[in-house]
Design a protein around this motif. Structure first.
Motif, mmCIF file in Angstrom:
data_model
loop_
_atom_site.group_PDB
_atom_site.id
_atom_site.type_symbol
_atom_site.label_atom_id
_atom_site.label_comp_id
_atom_site.label_asym_id
_atom_site.label_seq_id
_atom_site.Cartn_x
_atom_site.Cartn_y
_atom_site.Cartn_z
ATOM 1 N N THR A 154 66.890 34.917 20.038
ATOM 2 C CA THR A 154 65.593 34.568 20.643
ATOM 3 C C THR A 154 65.676 33.236 21.387
ATOM 4 O O THR A 154 64.732 32.445 21.358
ATOM 5 N N CYS A 155 66.800 32.978 22.057
ATOM 6 C CA CYS A 155 66.944 31.732 22.812
ATOM 7 C C CYS A 155 65.785 31.607 23.805
ATOM 8 O O CYS A 155 65.463 32.563 24.512
ATOM 9 N N SER A 156 65.185 30.445 23.861
ATOM 10 C CA SER A 156 63.929 30.292 24.597
ATOM 11 C C SER A 156 64.089 30.430 26.106
ATOM 12 O O SER A 156 63.123 30.737 26.811
ATOM 13 N N LEU A 266 68.735 21.507 21.708
ATOM 14 C CA LEU A 266 69.137 22.701 20.955
ATOM 15 C C LEU A 266 67.942 23.306 20.224
ATOM 16 O O LEU A 266 67.790 24.529 20.164
ATOM 17 N N GLN A 267 67.094 22.454 19.687
ATOM 18 C CA GLN A 267 65.886 22.941 19.008
ATOM 19 C C GLN A 267 64.923 23.569 20.010
ATOM 20 O O GLN A 267 64.368 24.647 19.755
ATOM 21 N N SER A 337 60.032 32.201 26.126
ATOM 22 C CA SER A 337 59.180 31.203 25.469
ATOM 23 C C SER A 337 59.265 29.845 26.172
ATOM 24 O O SER A 337 58.314 29.055 26.125
ATOM 25 N N ALA A 338 60.374 29.570 26.851
ATOM 26 C CA ALA A 338 60.494 28.306 27.584
ATOM 27 C C ALA A 338 59.621 28.273 28.830
ATOM 28 O O ALA A 338 59.381 27.191 29.386
ATOM 29 N N PHE A 339 59.126 29.424 29.247
ATOM 30 C CA PHE A 339 58.301 29.481 30.465
ATOM 31 C C PHE A 339 56.983 28.744 30.284
ATOM 32 O O PHE A 339 56.349 28.334 31.253
#
Length: 435
Positions: A154-156, A266-267, A337-339
Motif C-alpha cells: 500500500t505504498c502511498s 519512509l513513513q 493516498s499521497a494524492f
C-alpha cells in the motif's frame, strides 16, 4: 474493372514501460501467432496494417509517452497507413473512459487483463494450453519471466495496485515448465520479475516460497544465470540470500527498491520499514554474501520532502555504497493516498534533487569500477556495436546497469560467455580484453 486483393493482416505491437509490460506483449504475440496471425514486435519494416500499443501509466513521463505514441499511430491511421489501432496496458486500464473520450479514433481500448478480448478483434481464441509460451522480443540468450501479477502493498505513491490488482502468484510447476522452454529455445539468463518478488507464494502456498522456486529453477540444466528484480525490503526473507549463496547459477545480484532513507519520508510513503532496519538488512545480506551486487531505486521530491531529507539520503548512499542506483522524480498520481498531500515542488526542483542524489552515486560507481581494474570476470556478450562488443557481468542487468566494452579481433558470438580482464573504468561502464 479492378480486382481488390485481400491482404493478410500483419500486427505490430509497440511496448512502453517496464519489463513486465514487455512480457505481456510477448504473451500476446504468442497467442496471435498461435492463431495464424502475422505479428512483429515494434516492426521496423512498417509493412503492418494493425498496431497494438501496450501502454504504461506508472508516472507522468510514462503517461505522456504513451499518449504521444497513441496519437502518432492515430495520425498514421488518418493518413491511410494503418487500418486499425488498438490500445491496451496500464494507461488504458486506468483511464479507459477518458481515453475513449479524448482519442476516439482508436478502434478499441483494453485493460491489463483483457487479452482474450483483444484476440476476439482478430476472430482468434485464447489458447489456455499456451500459458507460459511467448514470442520473445529480446535477444534469444536472455528473457524476463514474470512470477506473479499485481501487488498487495500500500505504498502511498504507487498506482500499480489500481492498474494490476492484488497479488496473484503463478505456480512453481508452471514457472519451471516455462523456464525449461526458454532454455530449450536458447535462453541462458532469466530475469525474475514481479511487482513484488518476496511476496511470491503467500497466496497459493501460504508461505514466502521464492527460495523454493529459486532452487527448482537452479536445477534446470543449461540455465546459466538467474537474476532477481524488485524485492521489497520490509520482512525480506533472508532465505533468498542463502539459496543465492548455495546455487552457482543464481546471480549474486539483488534489485531492492528502497525509495528513500529519511524515516519521515519512509513513513509518509508507507514503506513499513525504517532507515535503521534497512541498514541492518543490507548489513546482514552483505555479511552472508560480501560480493553481492545491490541495486536500488529512489524517489526525489515526494510531498513534504525538504533539503534535510535529501542530505540524509545522500549520507545514507555514502554509507551503504550501493553498486547501482536509479532515481525517479515523484509523480502525483490520482487515487493514491499521497494524492491528498500538497505537491508543492516544481518538476525542475524535483529534477535538481534527483541530480544531486545521482552525483553522489556517480562518484561511488566510479570508485567501485576502479576497484575492478585488473580483475577477470565472466561476461555474457549481448551485441556488437560500432566494431566493439558489449557484454555484462553477473553484476549487471539488461539496459539499467553497467556494460563491459570489449575490443576483439577474434569473433565473439552474441549470447556466449567469455572471460574478460578489466583494463579501464568509467562512471557507469567498464572496458576490458578477452583472456
Amino acid at each position: 474493372m479492378k480486382t481488390r486483393t485481400i491482404k493478410k493482416d500483419k500486427v505490430s505491437i509497440i511496448t512502453l514501460g517496464c519489463s513486465k509490460n514487455l512480457v505481456d506483449s510477448e504473451v500476446m504475440s504468442g497467442q496471435l501467432r498461435a492463431n495464424d496471425i502475422d505479428v512483429v514486435h515494434e516492426n521496423k519494416k512498417l509493412d503492418h496494417n494493425i498496431v497494438i500499443v501496450n501502454t504504461c501509466g506508472f508516472i507522468d513521463k510514462a503517461k505522456d509517452e504513451s499518449i504521444q505514441t497513441i496519437l502518432e499511430q492515430v495520425e498514421l491511421k488518418k493518413r491511410g497507413r494503418l487500418e486499425k489501432v488498438y490500445v491496451t496496458g496500464c494507461l488504458s486500464e486506468r483511464y479507459k473512459a477518458n481515453l475513449e473520450n479524448e482519442i476516439p479514433e482508436v478502434d478499441a481500448y483494453f485493460g491489463t487483463m483483457e487479452l482474450p478480448l483483444i484476440l476476439k478483434q482478430f476472430d482468434a481464441d485464447y489458447k489456455a494450453e499456451l500459458v507460459g509460451e511467448r514470442l520473445l522480443s529480446t535477444p534469444r540468450h536472455y528473457a524476463y519471466m514474470k512470477i506473479s501479477e499485481g501487488c498487495n502493498r500500500t505504498c502511498s505513491f504507487c498506482a500499480i495496485p489500481l492498474m494490476r490488482g492484488k497479488h496473484v502468484s503463478r505456480s512453481q510447476e508452471e514457472l519451471v515448465a516455462e523456464a525449461k522452454r526458454l532454455v530449450k529455445s536458447g535462453v541462458k539468463e532469466i530475469m525474475l520479475i514481479a511487482q513484488e518478488l518476496t511476496y511470491y507464494g503467500l497466496d497459493i502456498y501460504r508461505k514466502r516460497a521464492l527460495p523454493d522456486l529459486l532452487n527448482a529453477l537452479a536445477n534446470i540444466e543449461g540455465l546459466h544465470w538467474i537474476r532477481l528484480h524488485y524485492a521489497y525490503p520490509s520482512k525480506f526473507p533472508l532465505e533468498i540470500i542463502d539459496v543465492m549463496k548455495e546455487r552457482e547459477n543464481i546471480c549474486n545480484y539483488l534489485d531492492m527498491p528502497l525509495q528513500h532513507a529519511s524515516n519521515k519520508m519512509l513513513q509518509a510513503m508507507k514503506r513499513q520499514i525504517t532507515r535503521e532496519e534497512m541498514e541492518e538488512l543490507i548489513g546482514e545480506i552483505r555479511n552472508r554474501i560480501p560480493e553481492i551486487c545491490l541495486r536500488t531505486t529512489l524517489i526525489a521530491g515526494f510531498p513534504g520532502e525538504d533539503l534535510s531529507d535529501i542530505e540524509e539520503l545522500k549520507t545514507f548512499l555514502r554509507k551503504m555504497r550501493f553498486d547501482r542506483v536509479g532515481v525517479f522524480t515523484y509523480s502525483h498520481e490520482d487515487d493514491t493516498s499521497a494524492f491528498t498531500l500538497p505537491d508543492l515542488l516544481t518538476q525542475e526542483e524535483k529534477e535538481e534533487r534527483a541530480q544531486e542524489i545521482m552525483d553522489v552515486q556517480q562518484d561511488i560507481s566510479y570508485e567501485k569500477n576502479l576497484e575492478k581494474i585488473g580483475r577477470t570476470f565472466k561476461v555474457l556478450i549481448d551485441r556488437k556495436e560500432a566494431g566493439r562488443y558489449l557484454g555484462r557481468t553477473e553484476m549487471d542487468s539488461v539496459e539499467v546497469d553497467n556494460e563491459v566494452i570489449i575490443s576483439s579481433k577474434k569473433l565473439l558470438p552474441v549470447g556466449e560467455f567469455v572471460n574478460v580482464k578489466i583494463t579501464r573504468a568509467f562512471d557507469h561502464d567498464l572496458e576490458g580484453e578477452v583472456v
